[in-house]
Design a protein around this motif. Structure first.
Motif, short mmCIF file in Angstrom:
data_model
loop_
_atom_site.label_atom_id
_atom_site.label_comp_id
_atom_site.label_asym_id
_atom_site.label_seq_id
_atom_site.Cartn_x
_atom_site.Cartn_y
_atom_site.Cartn_z
N PHE A 247 -9.35 -3.84 -5.60
CA PHE A 247 -8.34 -4.89 -5.50
C PHE A 247 -8.93 -6.21 -5.00
N SER B 124 -9.49 2.09 -11.55
CA SER B 124 -8.07 1.80 -11.76
C SER B 124 -7.67 0.50 -11.07
N SER B 125 -8.17 0.29 -9.84
CA SER B 125 -7.85 -0.94 -9.10
C SER B 125 -8.47 -2.16 -9.77
N GLN C 283 -10.32 2.00 -3.45
CA GLN C 283 -9.16 1.29 -4.00
C GLN C 283 -9.14 -0.16 -3.53
N SER D 128 -6.45 -5.36 -11.12
CA SER D 128 -6.63 -6.65 -10.46
C SER D 128 -7.15 -7.74 -11.40
#
Length: 530
Positions: free
Chosen positions: A156, A25-26, A152, A30
């Motif tokens: 990012f 998800s990160s 996470q 990003s």
């Protein structure tokens, strides 16, 4: 029920799948975020800086709305359902983003909707955290939450890397695709430097769905690590069609999780299962809001501050700040690993309090001192830009294409910002020292705040509560950039840093006031000794 070895292995496989979910998800977020501004300019010439601010904020708005809903869903149904549905929404939204160039008009609004839906899908963070909280014992909880934050953060880190690569244009695969890229006329799909990131994000989402379908299992243990049966353990008992109505009905009834309805304290007296300490819950939500607020403020002010203080060009600011944010991410990963060991010696509350003290020192160091003034960007240098007065205009600095000719562009602190004429420069040593300290304190506060939160909530399903925690973080990411952009533009860094220091001090006082209440549910009711 004593946990079997097979159950233990299956439980940790499921937890690790959710680590991967946070990472993917990160990454999906990003690698997309830095291509939004140039893509928005290309598809709709009417889009301005103010609208960019809404596009960026729509992600957090969507997440803020979705988090409590997905959390409530996860309390009463198998966690696979909200996870798969939320990721599917993100995949569909990324595909919509890839097609926002197709309509003849109002393209910017389609992009706004697409980013809002991606944020709505990201509301599954509440489900991930509630699952991990319910599938780990108190002794395992801190390690599991730290690993979640690490995954996470690793995702990012790719964001700043992509900024730098995009700025340099010669080392990023997306930039090498070019603005034209490849077009499939049959499906009207363009794969170029703007759409390739979202298509990759969509692919990662599909991969994530497959892993959840085949590997994730429902698991729950109590605070001592003993296997428990949860209210959402039995799959297939209710059809998906009836889920919404069931959630509405069940939302008004108390939860029931473990077979035992009463706990015994150390004196052998029967104590009702008890209610959650709502004061600690509200205080922790406030603390988490401040944590995310601080990071949003720091991330937003980074580019305009360095351009004003050190007369950096836009290209230099993107490059150097990209490197700083990558280092920030690496430092965060190291901190996440370190707090797992440190928490066993001094406890989560001490680390949370110490993290805020370190953050306060970092922002205090950022206060302007001395007599040296920054280089002034005078009006007679034919500067065509206007000072940043909105969230969108500050964010634009990160998206401005480095391929423009900056050789004649003036640098320094704009004369339109009156404070430039009397506010001392923040020396580079101050700036770098503050970056190290904020990078040390922020991740410690982040992981400890929702680790303590999960322990305060105890054995009851935590989906809704985790949803509210995620909502508070989303609100902070919306308000932080708006707050700092206006204060910095009109009052300067001295006021901006002073106000942040004041907010941190108030948060430290709040933690001190509720310090004794930030204990695990089972400890509070005497089932486990602290």
């Amino acid at each position: 029920m004593i946990e079997t070895q097979e159950h233990y292995k299956s439980r940790w496989r499921s937890v690790r799948i959710l680590y991967l979910t946070m990472f993917l998800s990160s990454v999906g977020f990003s690698i997309v975020i830095m291509s939004i501004w140039p893509y928005l300019q290309k598809i709709d010439q009417t889009a301005d800086a103010s609208f960019l601010g809404w596009v960026i904020a729509s992600y957090s708005l969507g997440q803020m709305v979705a988090s409590p809903l997905f959390g409530l869903w996860s309390n009463y149904r198998p966690r696979k359902e909200p996870l798969i549905v939320s990721i599917s929404i993100s995949v569909a939204a990324n595909c919509l983003y890839a097609y926002v160039h197709v309509p003849a008009a109002h393209n910017k609004y389609y992009m706004l909707i697409a980013r809002g839906l991606v944020g709505f899908g990201a509301g599954n963070v509440a489900v991930v955290r509630s699952y991990i909280a319910g599938a780990t014992s108190l002794q395992e909880r801190t390690n599991a939450m730290a690993n979640t934050s690490t995954c996470q953060a690793l995702g990012f880190i790719l964001g700043p890397v992509h900024v730098d690569a995009y700025a340099r244009a010669s080392v990023t695969c997306f930039a090498l695709i070019g603005e034209q890229g490849v077009t499939w006329d049959i499906i009207r799909l363009q794969v170029n430097m703007y759409t390739a990131p979202v298509l990759l994000a969509a692919f990662l989402g599909i991969l994530n769905i497959i892993l959840i379908l085949f590997i994730l299992r429902e698991h729950r243990v109590d605070d001592l690590g003993r296997q428990c049966k949860s209210v959402n353990f039995r799959e297939g008992t209710v059809s998906l069609c009836g889920t919404l109505s069931i959630l509405i009905l069940l939302a008004w009834y108390p939860y029931r999780v473990c077979p035992s309805k009463q706990y015994k304290n150390t004196d052998g007296l029967q104590i009702p299962e008890g209610s959650i300490d709502q004061v600690a819950v509200v205080a922790t939500n406030i603390v988490f809001f401040v944590v995310l607020f601080i990071f949003a403020v720091y991330e937003t002010i980074l580019t305009p501050l360095t351009m004003d203080m050190y007369a950096w060009t836009q290209e230099q600011a993107v490059l150097y700040n990209g490197i700083i944010l990558v280092a920030f991410g690496v430092e965060a990963v190291l901190v996440f690993m370190g707090v797992k060991l440190l928490s066993k010696k001094i406890g989560e509350r001490a680390i949370l309090l110490g993290g805020f003290v370190v953050v306060w020192v970092g922002f205090f160091i950022l206060l302007p001192w001395g007599n040296q003034l920054p280089k002034i960007q005078w009006e007679d240098l034919h500067n065509s830009s206007t000072p940043n007065t909105t969230f969108g205009e500050i964010i634009i600095d990160l998206w401005t294409s480095p391929r423009e000719d900056h050789s004649e562009q003036p640098t320094g602190c704009p004369i339109e910002q009156a404070w430039c004429l009397y506010t001392p420069v923040i020396h580079l040593a101050q700036f770098l020292t503050a970056a190290v300290l904020v990078g040390l304190g922020y991740p410690a506060c982040n992981v400890m705040s929702y680790t303590l939160y999960s322990k305060v909530l105890g054995p009851k399903p935590q989906g809704v509560y985790m949803g509210w925690l995620t909502t508070s973080g989303s609100a902070a990411r919306i308000l932080g950039p708006v707050f700092i952009s206006h204060v910095y533009t009109y009052l300067g860094p001295r006021w901006a840093m002073s106000l942040v220091c004041g907010i941190v001090v108030l948060t430290i006082l709040l933690i001190g006031a509720v310090y004794k209440r930030l204990v695990a549910f089972s400890v509070r009711y005497g089932r486990i000794q602290e």
